[in-house]
Design a protein around this motif. Sequence first.
Motif, PDB file in Angstrom:
ATOM      1  N   UNK A 257       0.986  -1.245  -0.098  1.00 53.55           N
ATOM      2  CA  UNK A 257      -0.175  -0.070   0.071  1.00 53.55           C
ATOM      3  C   UNK A 257       0.816   1.329  -0.157  1.00 53.55           C
ATOM      4  N   UNK A 258       0.313   2.392  -0.384  1.00 49.84           N
ATOM      5  CA  UNK A 258       0.682   3.682  -0.544  1.00 49.84           C
ATOM      6  C   UNK A 258       1.409   4.021   0.746  1.00 49.84           C
ATOM      7  N   UNK A 259       0.562   4.268   1.930  1.00 46.37           N
ATOM      8  CA  UNK A 259       1.416   4.768   3.092  1.00 46.37           C
ATOM      9  C   UNK A 259       2.689   4.154   3.579  1.00 46.37           C
ATOM     10  N   UNK A 260       2.568   2.886   3.593  1.00 42.10           N
ATOM     11  CA  UNK A 260       3.859   2.046   3.794  1.00 42.10           C
ATOM     12  C   UNK A 260       4.815   2.419   2.971  1.00 42.10           C
ATOM     13  N   UNK A 261       4.647   2.466   1.669  1.00 43.07           N
ATOM     14  CA  UNK A 261       5.473   2.720   0.533  1.00 43.07           C
ATOM     15  C   UNK A 261       6.114   3.997   0.602  1.00 43.07           C
ATOM     16  N   UNK A 262       5.355   5.281   0.995  1.00 43.14           N
ATOM     17  CA  UNK A 262       5.759   6.488   1.400  1.00 43.14           C
ATOM     18  C   UNK A 262       6.730   6.261   2.393  1.00 43.14           C
ATOM     19  N   UNK A 263       6.530   5.661   3.306  1.00 41.57           N
ATOM     20  CA  UNK A 263       7.627   5.636   4.276  1.00 41.57           C
ATOM     21  C   UNK A 263       8.834   5.178   3.787  1.00 41.57           C
ATOM     22  N   UNK A 264       8.881   4.172   2.911  1.00 44.01           N
ATOM     23  CA  UNK A 264       9.873   3.629   1.919  1.00 44.01           C
ATOM     24  C   UNK A 264      10.761   4.715   1.408  1.00 44.01           C
ATOM     25  N   UNK A 265       9.937   5.622   0.634  1.00 40.90           N
ATOM     26  CA  UNK A 265      10.236   6.856  -0.338  1.00 40.90           C
ATOM     27  C   UNK A 265      11.087   7.763   0.727  1.00 40.90           C
ATOM     28  N   UNK A 266      10.518   8.145   1.794  1.00 39.23           N
ATOM     29  CA  UNK A 266      11.307   8.837   2.670  1.00 39.23           C
ATOM     30  C   UNK A 266      12.501   8.342   3.053  1.00 39.23           C
ATOM     31  N   UNK A 267      12.601   7.060   3.465  1.00 36.25           N
ATOM     32  CA  UNK A 267      13.945   6.517   3.677  1.00 36.25           C
ATOM     33  C   UNK A 267      14.720   6.536   2.748  1.00 36.25           C
TER      34      UNK A 267
END
Length: 266
Positions: free
Chosen positions: A158-168
């Motif tokens: 999902x997008x919320x999890x992957x947005x965390x990955x993106x910020x990392x």
Amino acid sequence: MGEKRVYLNPLSARTPLNRALAPFFPRYRSLLQLEAYPEHLRGPLRNIVMSTDSKILFLRNLKCACTSVSQLLYYYSEGAFYQRSIHRATRGVYLARYHWEKIEPVYTAHSGFLFTLTRDPEARAWSGFTNFFVDDKNIARHNHTRPMRDHGYDPARGDSYNFDVFLDYVAHTLEIDPLQTSAHFRPQVYNIAYGDIDYDYIGKVETLSADLRTIFARAGADGFPPEDLLEQRFNRSEAPRAPLTPAQQRRVREIFARDYEAFGYA
């Protein structure tokens, strides 16, 4: 984190291939001409769009209404919108990527009205994320696919999890070198060389219509754009913006702290 890959943009365009192609293609010639400038200015200057009458210069801050405003500059000259990618247009506007020799005298003499735009860092970060990894539309997305997977990207989560990955991923790349971090992702102060380029106006995406009226009036084109053109938008994300969690909001503020300070976002 050190073993995870990131994609880094090269700092210099002075490669054997570019030198060989420069006599034949304006794109490579412009790249080499920009090598005369300091590293931190080359990227921003390469993103200038100039009207064909040389009165208006727009420095594109990526993920900040670049396509919409570049299309307006094309309409200003041609009376219609460009039907393909405006960032590859060979008429109707002068793009620094192809025509730096035309733009440079205007830029150095400051004889045209130079402006740029900024955007709320939360909205801009989400826009960069969705453009590359949700809508899957950006032409450079392949450069970041494997590095993002190294950092944990998983479409199934999902997008919320992957947005965390993106910020990392963004934070990791910035730790290595902000100038080599994608201009779609890095803080805007780098994209516009804030403090090093003398702008006539820095507007905001959040007040775009009002700012555009001011910009064109001050550039000598009072009355442009007409009301119906002000509402035209291009390259919008197809993904709705999800509310950020408090932890994500704090992370965005940490990563883009300089943007919050420089441009007055609350």
